[in-house]
Write a protein that holds these residues in place. Structure first.
Motif, PDB file in Angstrom:
ATOM      1  N   PHE A 199       0.800  -1.219   0.000  1.00 43.22           N
ATOM      2  CA  PHE A 199       0.000   0.000   0.000  1.00 43.22           C
ATOM      3  C   PHE A 199       0.832   1.267   0.000  1.00 43.22           C
ATOM      4  N   ASN A 200       1.775   1.372   0.919  1.00 38.25           N
ATOM      5  CA  ASN A 200       2.522   2.623   1.057  1.00 38.25           C
ATOM      6  C   ASN A 200       3.326   2.964  -0.196  1.00 38.25           C
ATOM      7  N   PHE A 201       3.873   1.941  -0.842  1.00 36.61           N
ATOM      8  CA  PHE A 201       4.597   2.201  -2.090  1.00 36.61           C
ATOM      9  C   PHE A 201       3.621   2.542  -3.216  1.00 36.61           C
ATOM     10  N   GLU A 202       2.566   1.778  -3.344  1.00 38.31           N
ATOM     11  CA  GLU A 202       1.674   1.953  -4.489  1.00 38.31           C
ATOM     12  C   GLU A 202       0.852   3.235  -4.421  1.00 38.31           C
ATOM     13  N   LYS A 203       0.659   3.792  -3.244  1.00 43.59           N
ATOM     14  CA  LYS A 203      -0.066   5.064  -3.141  1.00 43.59           C
ATOM     15  C   LYS A 203       0.718   6.218  -3.745  1.00 43.59           C
ATOM     16  N   ASP A 204       2.024   6.096  -3.817  1.00 43.80           N
ATOM     17  CA  ASP A 204       2.843   7.131  -4.469  1.00 43.80           C
ATOM     18  C   ASP A 204       4.110   6.480  -4.997  1.00 43.80           C
ATOM     19  N   ARG A 205       3.978   5.795  -6.142  1.00 45.21           N
ATOM     20  CA  ARG A 205       5.126   5.110  -6.736  1.00 45.21           C
ATOM     21  C   ARG A 205       6.224   6.100  -7.134  1.00 45.21           C
ATOM     22  N   ALA A 206       5.807   7.284  -7.611  1.00 48.59           N
ATOM     23  CA  ALA A 206       6.800   8.270  -8.048  1.00 48.59           C
ATOM     24  C   ALA A 206       7.698   8.685  -6.889  1.00 48.59           C
ATOM     25  N   ALA A 207       7.108   8.871  -5.705  1.00 48.49           N
ATOM     26  CA  ALA A 207       7.910   9.228  -4.538  1.00 48.49           C
ATOM     27  C   ALA A 207       8.851   8.092  -4.166  1.00 48.49           C
ATOM     28  N   GLY A 208       8.364   6.845  -4.231  1.00 49.51           N
ATOM     29  CA  GLY A 208       9.224   5.703  -3.960  1.00 49.51           C
ATOM     30  C   GLY A 208      10.390   5.627  -4.929  1.00 49.51           C
ATOM     31  N   HIS A 209      10.117   5.896  -6.188  1.00 53.84           N
ATOM     32  CA  HIS A 209      11.148   5.931  -7.227  1.00 53.84           C
ATOM     33  C   HIS A 209      12.214   6.969  -6.855  1.00 53.84           C
ATOM     34  N   GLU A 210      11.771   8.165  -6.475  1.00 56.95           N
ATOM     35  CA  GLU A 210      12.717   9.226  -6.111  1.00 56.95           C
ATOM     36  C   GLU A 210      13.588   8.831  -4.932  1.00 56.95           C
ATOM     37  N   ILE A 211      12.959   8.273  -3.897  1.00 55.47           N
ATOM     38  CA  ILE A 211      13.699   7.927  -2.687  1.00 55.47           C
ATOM     39  C   ILE A 211      14.752   6.864  -2.977  1.00 55.47           C
ATOM     40  N   VAL A 212      14.402   5.833  -3.733  1.00 57.79           N
ATOM     41  CA  VAL A 212      15.376   4.801  -4.063  1.00 57.79           C
ATOM     42  C   VAL A 212      16.545   5.405  -4.839  1.00 57.79           C
ATOM     43  N   ALA A 213      16.243   6.315  -5.765  1.00 56.37           N
ATOM     44  CA  ALA A 213      17.292   6.933  -6.582  1.00 56.37           C
ATOM     45  C   ALA A 213      18.209   7.844  -5.764  1.00 56.37           C
ATOM     46  N   MET A 214      17.772   8.273  -4.577  1.00 52.64           N
ATOM     47  CA  MET A 214      18.597   9.140  -3.735  1.00 52.64           C
ATOM     48  C   MET A 214      19.657   8.370  -2.962  1.00 52.64           C
ATOM     49  N   HIS A 215      19.562   7.051  -2.899  1.00 52.66           N
ATOM     50  CA  HIS A 215      20.548   6.202  -2.220  1.00 52.66           C
ATOM     51  C   HIS A 215      20.707   6.587  -0.745  1.00 52.66           C
ATOM     52  N   LEU A 216      19.592   6.797  -0.078  1.00 54.31           N
ATOM     53  CA  LEU A 216      19.612   7.098   1.348  1.00 54.31           C
ATOM     54  C   LEU A 216      19.837   5.817   2.149  1.00 54.31           C
ATOM     55  N   PRO A 217      20.365   5.920   3.375  1.00 54.58           N
ATOM     56  CA  PRO A 217      20.395   4.743   4.255  1.00 54.58           C
ATOM     57  C   PRO A 217      18.951   4.312   4.536  1.00 54.58           C
ATOM     58  N   LEU A 218      18.587   3.120   4.116  1.00 57.77           N
ATOM     59  CA  LEU A 218      17.186   2.708   4.084  1.00 57.77           C
ATOM     60  C   LEU A 218      17.001   1.367   4.779  1.00 57.77           C
TER      61      LEU A 218
END
Length: 350
Positions: A199-218
């Protein structure tokens, strides 16, 4: 045989096959335990050093509707009562409830627990999170979609280095589904019950895409680990007996529990977000793997041409050839056997 009769026969056969698919339970179907290669899971780790400063981003919905997802409120209460951390601020995001409603629910809960951090939503959430990051390293606990966090860091990329760790409730292994009742439930459709989304990813896939591309400690605290623990009617009764904020949250979780009992077919619900809160307080309670994460269509569920993008986790050998974004994360798959007692103790005012 005429074309019309052949068509009717074919449709009838398909209907029978669909019916049989509900009656017969395929082994491992939709349980989240399909045959994926084992990850390099570290007992009690991998070790992390988290600062005391914590920001919480939530789509709190307990009480918003009769069957509203209540686990954000459990997570908030656990975090608010944790002496190990300092909550710098709380932002509300649209997810299980609209952002304004989530903000008000968070304020109503916080009003019963001291001290009371500020709750933000809308543009003010981004500004406040940016200000908090500008003051130093911060753990961000994302209990909902990543909308606020992605927007804040998109506007201020210079602040990304102060994200000490982003703890998010999302992610899955390739091919896995979120189907809690399969093989054990008594809910609708011959006990198969509903299939959940990430749910949390699919509600805003674009935001998830951005966060993964930022290479944050996750760190991802996914469905796979949450399905190992349930909160039941007995647990809610214990929280109500405790009174105060615990009782406030428990009363607003009865509709959510009823959904799990009558529709899912289990005797309790998985406290997804509360486990992310537990990780932010005591990460050694979890066994996690340092794994690859990527955004792509799942080749094991519908192929690479059809279906929506997913946040997938696995070994380098499983990674899509051309993902939309790619990074790494700690992916938690097991928790301490004492987690239920730990969680109940944190929810009850000691």
């Amino acid at each position: 045989m005429s074309a019309r009769v052949l068509l009717l026969f074919t449709l009838a056969l398909l209907a029978v096959l669909v019916l049989l698919s509900f009656i017969v339970t395929p082994r491992h179907w939709s349980t989240g335990e399909q045959g994926a290669p084992p990850l390099p899971v570290v007992s009690g780790g991998p070790p992390v050093e988290l600062p005391r400063r914590v920001w919480v981003d939530t789509d709190a919905a307990c009480g918003h509707a009769l069957d509203a997802d209540a686990d954000d409120c459990f997570a908030l209460l656990v975090l608010l009562r944790a002496a190990e951390i300092d909550i710098i601020g709380i932002s509300a995001v649209a997810g299980n409830a609209p952002a304004a409603a989530a903000a008000q629910i968070a304020r109503d809960l916080i009003a019963q627990v001291a001290p009371a951090p500020q709750v933000y939503h809308g543009p003010a959430a981004r500004i406040a999170l940016q200000a908090a990051l500008a003051e130093g390293p911060l753990v961000i606990v994302a209990l909902g979609p990543l909308t606020n966090i992605a927007a804040s860091l998109r506007e201020r990329p210079d602040l990304r280095h102060n994200v000490a760790r982003l703890v998010a409730v999302m992610g899955r292994r390739p091919g896995h589904l979120f189907h809690p009742s399969e093989g054990s439930g008594t809910g609708i459709l011959f006990g198969h019950g509903p299939v959940f989304r990430d749910f949390n990813f699919e509600k805003d896939r674009a935001a998830g895409h951005e966060i993964v591309a930022m290479h944050l400690p996750l760190t991802l605290v996914p469905y796979e680990v949450a399905r190992r623990l349930r909160l039941t009617a007995a647990d809610l009764a214990r929280l109500e007996t405790a009174g105060g904020a615990a009782a406030w949250v428990a009363r607003r979780a009865h509709g959510w529990l009823r959904f799990w009992v009558t529709v899912v077919g289990l005797d309790g619900f998985y406290p997804f977000d509360a486990l992310a809160a537990a990780y932010a307080i005591e990460p050694a309670l979890f066994d996690c793997a340092d794994a690859g994460v990527w955004i792509a269509r799942d080749a094991r569920r519908g192929g690479t041409r059809f279906g929506s993008e997913a946040l997938l986790v696995g070994l380098d050998s499983e990674r899509a050839e051309e993902p939309l974004a790619s990074s790494s994360a700690y992916y938690c798959v097991r928790m301490s056997p004492e987690m239920h007692d730990w969680l109940m103790a944190r929810l009850i005012d000691r």
